[in-house]
Motif scaffolding. Sequence first.
Motif: not given
Length: 691
Positions: A191-197
């Motif tokens: 997932x993207x998770x706030x940019x953590x990818x």
Amino acid sequence: MLRGLSIVLLVTQLFGNCLGQPIPPKPFGPVPNKNQIRWQQMEYYAFIHLSTNTFTDQEWGYGEDDPKIFNPEKLDCRQWARVCKAAGMKGIILTAKHHSGFCLWPSKYTEYSVKNSSWKAGKGDIVRELADACKEYGLKLGIYLSPWDRNYSDYGKPEYITYFRNQLTELLTNYGEVFEIWFDGANGGSGYYGGANETRRIDAKTYYDWPNTYKLIRKLQPNIVIWNDGGDRADLRWVGTEDGHVGEKNWSLLNATGEVTRDMLRHGLENGDSWVPGEVNTSIRPGWFYHEYEDSKVKTLPRLLETYYSSFGRNGTLLLNFPVDKRGLIHENDEKAVLELAETVRKTFAIDLATNKKVSASNVRGNAKVFGPDKALDGKKDTYWATDDKLRSASLTIDFGKPTTFNRFLVQEYIPLGQRVKSFQLEAKVGSEWKQLATQSTIGYKRILVFPTVQATQLRFTITDAKSSPIISNIGVYNAPQVLTAPAITRNKDGAVTIEAADKESDIYYTLDGSAPGKHSTRYTAPVQTDGKIEVRTIAVDSKSGAGSPEAREKFDITRKTWKLLNLADEKANAVIDGNPNTAWYQPRDQKMPVDIVIDLGEQQTLTGFKYLPGQGRIDGIISHFQFYVSTDRQTWKLATEGEFSNIKNNPLIQIKQFDAVKAWYIKLRALQNTQGNGEVGYGEIDVITQ
Ligand code: FUL
């Protein structure tokens, strides 16, 4: 002493308690609570899937899309409510937040919501609009809130649980009564998770602290039922498939703790210790979210009828999904299909042929009128036919008085006292002979049997075994109009098109040029040899009545006659390109991911996409993450596309992936992961889309 006791019992059964009232049966085993009963009586309600996915053509958004892309300019929740009401549904469950994390209401706790979308310049609230529309149309509101959130930066940490509960509190406080809350168990990891990818997996049983989450829900909404397929046992259960059916044998019971297998989801557990009834969730199209290419894939009337009889005709409820389109509306094709279903159901159940007919039973509890067999025919849901406590079998006979034609039988147990019947049979008196129509297992809240039309003077319903004395609250007999099934179309590797109708007495007509089929079109007699891109459109026509079936329509790309599987010695591997969705091939079991399949197309093509159908009818070997390569010389490979087949585990249908035009003589599908996390890789079909 024992004899004395049985005399007392007999006297009590015959004359009732000291007030002269016959004694009703006592509950047996686990029974539903009042919320579960209210929910079960709803029988049929809608799902709405709408999110950023609707605008990105995805089934699972990654959580990274700009909220601005969300703009259903003509969104009209009153249209949804009008269609659902006209379809006979009792409520609507909305994907308030799907796995992408995008919220359809302006949640205080995130920026990833309608408030930052282009829709209504960020001033809208879809949950509010739907709650108002439901109120106006007399429908109940339900909420889907995905536990998995691919946008939220803290997903996977304890902080997310606070966020999740804050959102639940908003949804269960601000929009009036909510009849059902839906917690999907999916977690595909990445997932993207706030940019953590990155990939974040959690233990769905423990991470969300369900016991306390449930407490909060029940405090905020005391009348709610909870659906949860990933975590703690809730009020309702998934039935193990998204294809639109539950097992014919369907107990509304499960154990409160311990492992739950697909088989238990499908059939319940005869001796389960808790009341956990099944809800059949399925979409009116192949996918849950809107994809324009599925406009011609809306389920046909026969298919929807099959779902109808296999859900709340089998002691379940039916949650039927509309993938709301980019305009924000239920698409015309979906509306037409669901209203056609409603009309057929209305015609089928308009006249109950058992009403006011002479009825008798092999046994009546305490010989009391109040428990007589006529109570199963009186149309009241709180009266019932009951037998003496000691009985585990009994029969009820309806005398129509004259030859009567029918093909449907409906029966209901009085579930507030538990689910009891283990097996039953149905016989019809045709002339002077008793003919068996069906032998079946469970009944539960409602069971509808479908059988070929019969003309009979009497009907005998026999309970052959039960867990406790049977209690039947309702019986109905109906004559449904005949409905023809759309023919099935397949094309083999060499281009031969086969069309098959389920009803052997019908004639098949077809076209290959995209025009609408009718009796004026070519009549199908044997497989038709074709080449290149074609569209087959076909209908079946009943040779006696002249009535037509719904149309079947299938587009095919180039034929695969020049194709060769390169890296595989096994002859059976040809199942991958034989055009038959029912044959599959599985790579040898000892493989380690990644696993490749390489195909020589036999000549150079310009490709714009590919299709993958997993092996049907098996839960293993389903690719979830892939790369797709092309080559013109088999030396250098170019990555054309990669990603995930979202939701393929629960909904193993054909996956279509498109990309920018690229030249290819060879293609390679690389499996990176499967849905079971092991090395098994299988294929029903692989195909390409050419420019
Ligand atoms: C599934 C989800 O992953 C799908 O996207 C959809 O929401 C369906 C109802 O449940 O498991």
